[in-house]
Design an enzyme around this catalytic site. Structure first.
Site, PDB file in Angstrom:
ATOM      1  N   LYS A 226       0.904  -1.350  -0.048  1.00 33.25           N
ATOM      2  CA  LYS A 226       0.006   0.008  -0.279  1.00 33.25           C
ATOM      3  C   LYS A 226       0.776   1.246   0.050  1.00 33.25           C
ATOM      4  O   LYS A 226       0.701   2.189  -0.820  1.00 33.25           O
ATOM      5  CB  LYS A 226      -1.120   0.126   1.246  1.00 33.25           C
ATOM      6  CG  LYS A 226      -1.796   1.254   1.482  1.00 33.25           C
ATOM      7  CD  LYS A 226      -2.737   0.959   2.483  1.00 33.25           C
ATOM      8  CE  LYS A 226      -3.478   2.227   2.911  1.00 33.25           C
ATOM      9  NZ  LYS A 226      -4.455   2.157   4.213  1.00 33.25           N
TER      10      LYS A 226
ATOM     11  N   GLU B 228      10.405  -4.814   4.557  1.00 30.45           N
ATOM     12  CA  GLU B 228      10.531  -6.234   4.018  1.00 30.45           C
ATOM     13  C   GLU B 228      10.378  -6.252   2.396  1.00 30.45           C
ATOM     14  O   GLU B 228      10.971  -7.181   1.693  1.00 30.45           O
ATOM     15  CB  GLU B 228       9.647  -7.212   4.860  1.00 30.45           C
ATOM     16  CG  GLU B 228      10.049  -7.169   6.382  1.00 30.45           C
ATOM     17  CD  GLU B 228       9.397  -6.140   7.251  1.00 30.45           C
ATOM     18  OE1 GLU B 228       9.164  -5.131   6.551  1.00 30.45           O
ATOM     19  OE2 GLU B 228       9.126  -6.352   8.243  1.00 30.45           O
TER      20      GLU B 228
ATOM     21  N   GLU C  11      -4.747  -7.126  15.002  1.00 33.07           N
ATOM     22  CA  GLU C  11      -4.323  -5.774  14.892  1.00 33.07           C
ATOM     23  C   GLU C  11      -5.237  -4.959  15.066  1.00 33.07           C
ATOM     24  O   GLU C  11      -5.009  -3.476  15.295  1.00 33.07           O
ATOM     25  CB  GLU C  11      -3.569  -5.797  13.380  1.00 33.07           C
ATOM     26  CG  GLU C  11      -2.455  -4.706  13.103  1.00 33.07           C
ATOM     27  CD  GLU C  11      -1.861  -5.329  11.970  1.00 33.07           C
ATOM     28  OE1 GLU C  11      -0.843  -6.078  11.932  1.00 33.07           O
ATOM     29  OE2 GLU C  11      -2.075  -4.565  11.048  1.00 33.07           O
TER      30      GLU C  11
ATOM     31  N   HIS D 174      -5.737 -33.750  17.725  1.00 36.77           N
ATOM     32  CA  HIS D 174      -4.827 -34.830  17.979  1.00 36.77           C
ATOM     33  C   HIS D 174      -3.633 -34.051  18.701  1.00 36.77           C
ATOM     34  O   HIS D 174      -2.436 -34.329  18.982  1.00 36.77           O
ATOM     35  CB  HIS D 174      -4.089 -35.485  16.966  1.00 36.77           C
ATOM     36  CG  HIS D 174      -5.322 -36.755  16.444  1.00 36.77           C
ATOM     37  ND1 HIS D 174      -5.152 -37.955  16.621  1.00 36.77           N
ATOM     38  CD2 HIS D 174      -6.174 -36.148  15.388  1.00 36.77           C
ATOM     39  CE1 HIS D 174      -6.324 -38.510  16.266  1.00 36.77           C
ATOM     40  NE2 HIS D 174      -6.762 -37.463  15.376  1.00 36.77           N
TER      41      HIS D 174
HETATM   42  C1  G6Q Z   1      -2.544  -3.779   7.991  1.00 40.49           C
HETATM   43  C2  G6Q Z   1      -1.242  -3.334   8.476  1.00 40.49           C
HETATM   44  C3  G6Q Z   1       0.075  -4.293   8.096  1.00 40.49           C
HETATM   45  C4  G6Q Z   1       0.236  -3.778   6.510  1.00 40.49           C
HETATM   46  C5  G6Q Z   1       1.969  -4.030   6.264  1.00 40.49           C
HETATM   47  C6  G6Q Z   1       2.227  -3.711   4.780  1.00 40.49           C
HETATM   48  O1  G6Q Z   1      -3.349  -3.434   8.505  1.00 40.49           O
HETATM   49  O2  G6Q Z   1      -0.970  -1.884   8.432  1.00 40.49           O
HETATM   50  O3  G6Q Z   1      -0.011  -5.399   8.212  1.00 40.49           O
HETATM   51  O4  G6Q Z   1      -0.497  -4.269   5.632  1.00 40.49           O
HETATM   52  O5  G6Q Z   1       2.671  -3.397   7.021  1.00 40.49           O
HETATM   53  O6  G6Q Z   1       2.198  -2.649   4.512  1.00 40.49           O
HETATM   54  P1  G6Q Z   1       2.228  -2.132   3.000  1.00 40.49           P
HETATM   55  O7  G6Q Z   1       1.239  -2.757   2.395  1.00 40.49           O
HETATM   56  O8  G6Q Z   1       2.019  -0.679   3.024  1.00 40.49           O
HETATM   57  O9  G6Q Z   1       3.430  -2.692   2.421  1.00 40.49           O
END
Ligand code: G6Q
Length: 543
Positions: free
Chosen positions: A207, A213, A355, A386
């Site tokens: 996003k 990462e 979260e 199990h």
């Molecule tokens: C979700 C969180 C978190 C996010 C990741 C990836 O609600 O905010 O899990 O989705 O940190 O973020 P980006 O999509 O910005 O890489």
């Protein structure tokens, strides 16, 4: 300032009812009300919910509903659907419901109808997915794509990874769709080790397009590709981005005009499955099936928006979870899907739930004086039986469980499915009713063993049943949990749509990273433990 939730008279009434019910066994509740299973069940969007095996009675349910109304649950729900900025700590609307709105009605954010743009992006995704599936999208050397690797983390990974696995039986089997999330290079290395770069497409899902990462993995993917294809122009045919940040996508080297699929800031990361983030799913199962998934989401959205709370599945699940967490001392909640395809559902819900409602201050910024979101966990049945079910049956902790099952299997082999479902039904029965000392003794058990073989029962469960694991059923199930989480945020008076804890993690590692690799002997200013661990790592990292 609003009163704290636990100061409401409705809260106090619940507290009293819980005290009265604490000594009541489910055996007694069922004996007292022969129509209990009919009374405590509801149905929507292809899902049947039996919540009769819960430690409630009609009065407790009435008080829970009264509490929900005192929290203005319906008004808050309507505010979310109408595009108000209900994510107040981030000043944003929360409109994942618009992503799957199939009604044709406008959905406005700040006066602007977002639906034309939602449909336009879905249309572009469908064209792209068809081109990849049909072999029209060619890699740099002219070969068709056979592997799709999604690079993303958290909300940009868990949803599409879970759904791709869940709907594998609908997927184009000639395409291999994989997910890389962890910054541990092992994840990337293992995901691509048997792939041919000429036939591999990377989807970089982020996003913000700033996540350490994801960008690290994306850069490694680009280097991996270029090492094999030896031409910068290959990036255009082998990378696409799913993001809200066109500028950073372009800076990375992906053509933001042609190869980026956008979404918007009113879509939260963990609620983004139906946005462009769903592209790997659409490539796997095709736009038609993806549309059915959205139909299922939408059907549950309409139910949540329109059904009275008395019959409203998300509201009922939310109230039951709230009841156990705040009045009966439950600290965790288990989700137990009796379907191997749903193996990743608990992990997905862990993020969605923990979260969202793992919060310790109320909406006025005050420390809450009551438990909020529980620890959510689970594994597919029957594997869990199990392993950890022992604790649920006979341990000292109360673990409310959701059992999820289907009446027909996607793989109807022999009598597997009847055996699977027999286990589901038997478990919920045993958890509720247990085996009394008298029953155990009557079965000829040596007296010394009776205490060990006695099952107290009175362990609450919900059972969710649908006909078959279809895209629509899955969409409705995910929407059910999303809205349950929304309702619980209202019941606990916490903001469910921010995640400052996650943001903190994103900042902290940056400082330490510099210290791990700094030349010489950098001055470490952490606590004694962290300093010593960093120093040891620096000494040993090169072997
Ligand atoms: C979700 C969180 C978190 C996010 C990741 C990836 O609600 O905010 O899990 O989705 O940190 O973020 P980006 O999509 O910005 O890489």
């Amino acid at each position: 300032m609003n009163p704290r939730r636990n100061e409401l008279v409705e809260w106090k009434a619940l507290s009293q009812r819980a005290a009265a019910l604490r000594g009541q066994h489910l055996r007694a509740l069922f004996a007292a009300d022969p129509d209990r299973a009919g009374r405590f069940s509801a149905e929507a969007a292809g899902w049947f919910l039996d919540y009769s095996k819960n430690r409630i009675d009609q009065e407790a349910l009435g008080l829970l509903l009264a509490y929900a109304r005192a929290c203005r649950l319906e008004a808050e729900r309507d505010a979310m659907f109408s595009g108000e900025a209900v994510n107040r700590t981030e000043g944003r609307a929360v409109l994942h419901v618009a992503l799957r709105d199939r009604s044709g009605r406008p959905v406005r954010v700040g006066g602007q109808d977002v639906m034309p743009e939602v449909r336009r992006v879905l249309g572009r995704m469908a064209e792209f997915a068809e081109a990849v599936r049909g072999g029209a999208w060619l890699g740099h050397t002219g070969k068709r794509v056979r592997n799709v690797v999604n690079i993303g983390i958290g909300g940009s990974d868990l949803g599409p990874a879970m759904v791709t696995e869940a709907l594998r039986s609908y997927a184009e089997r000639g395409l291999c769709v994989r997910f890389v999330s962890n910054v541990d290079a092992t994840h990337f290395a293992e995901a691509v080790r048997d792939l041919d770069a000429e036939e591999t497409l990377f989807l970089v899902a982020s996003k913000t397009f700033t996540t350490q990462e994801t960008l690290t993995n994306a850069r490694t993917a680009r280097a991996w590709l270029l090492a094999r294809l030896r031409d910068e122009r290959a990036v255009a045919r082998h990378f696409a981005a799913l993001s809200t940040n066109a500028a950073l996508v372009a800076e990375f080297g992906i053509d933001a005009q042609r190869n980026m699929f956008p979404f918007w800031d009113w879509v939260g990361g963990r609620y983004s499955l139906c946005s462009a983030i769903g592209l790997p799913v659409m490539i796997a199962i095709g736009p038609g099936r993806f549309g059915e998934l959205l139909d299922g989401f939408h059907a549950m959205d309409r139910h949540f928006a329109e059904a009275p709370l008395e019959r409203n599945l998300p509201a009922l699940l939310a109230l039951l979870g709230f009841w156990y967490a705040d009045f009966l001392g439950a600290e965790s909640h288990a989700v137990l899907p009796y379907d191997q395809y749903l193996a990743r559902l608990p992990a997905y819900l862990q993020q969605a739930d923990m979260e969202s409602n793992g919060k310790g201050v109320d909406r006025a910024g005050r420390r809450v004086a009551y438990p909020t979101g529980p620890v959510l966990w689970g594994e597919p049945g029957t594997n869990g039986q199990h392993a950890f079910y022992q604790l649920i049956h006979q341990g000292t902790r109360l673990v409310p469980c959701d059992f999820i099952g289907f009446c027909r299997s996607r793989n109807p082999l022999g009598d597997h499915h009847d055996k699977l479902m027999a286990n589901l039904f038997a478990q919920t029965e045993a958890l509720a009713f247990g085996r009394t000392e008298a029953e155990v003794a009557a079965a000829g058990t040596p007296p010394a063993l009776v205490p060990f073989k006695t099952f107290e029962g009175n362990r609450p469960t919900n059972t969710l049943l649908a006909e078959e694991l279809t895209p629509a059923a899955l969409g409705a199930l995910v929407a059910l949990y999303e809205h349950k989480i929304f309702c619980q945020g209202i019941l606990w008076d916490v903001y469910s749509f921010d995640q400052w804890g996650v943001e903190l993690g994103k900042q902290l590692a940056g400082t330490v990273l510099k210290e791990l690799t700094a030349p010489g002997d950098p001055e470490l200013r952490h606590d004694g433990s962290t300093n010593a661990l960093i120093a040891r790592y620096r000494r040993l990292r090169r072997g």
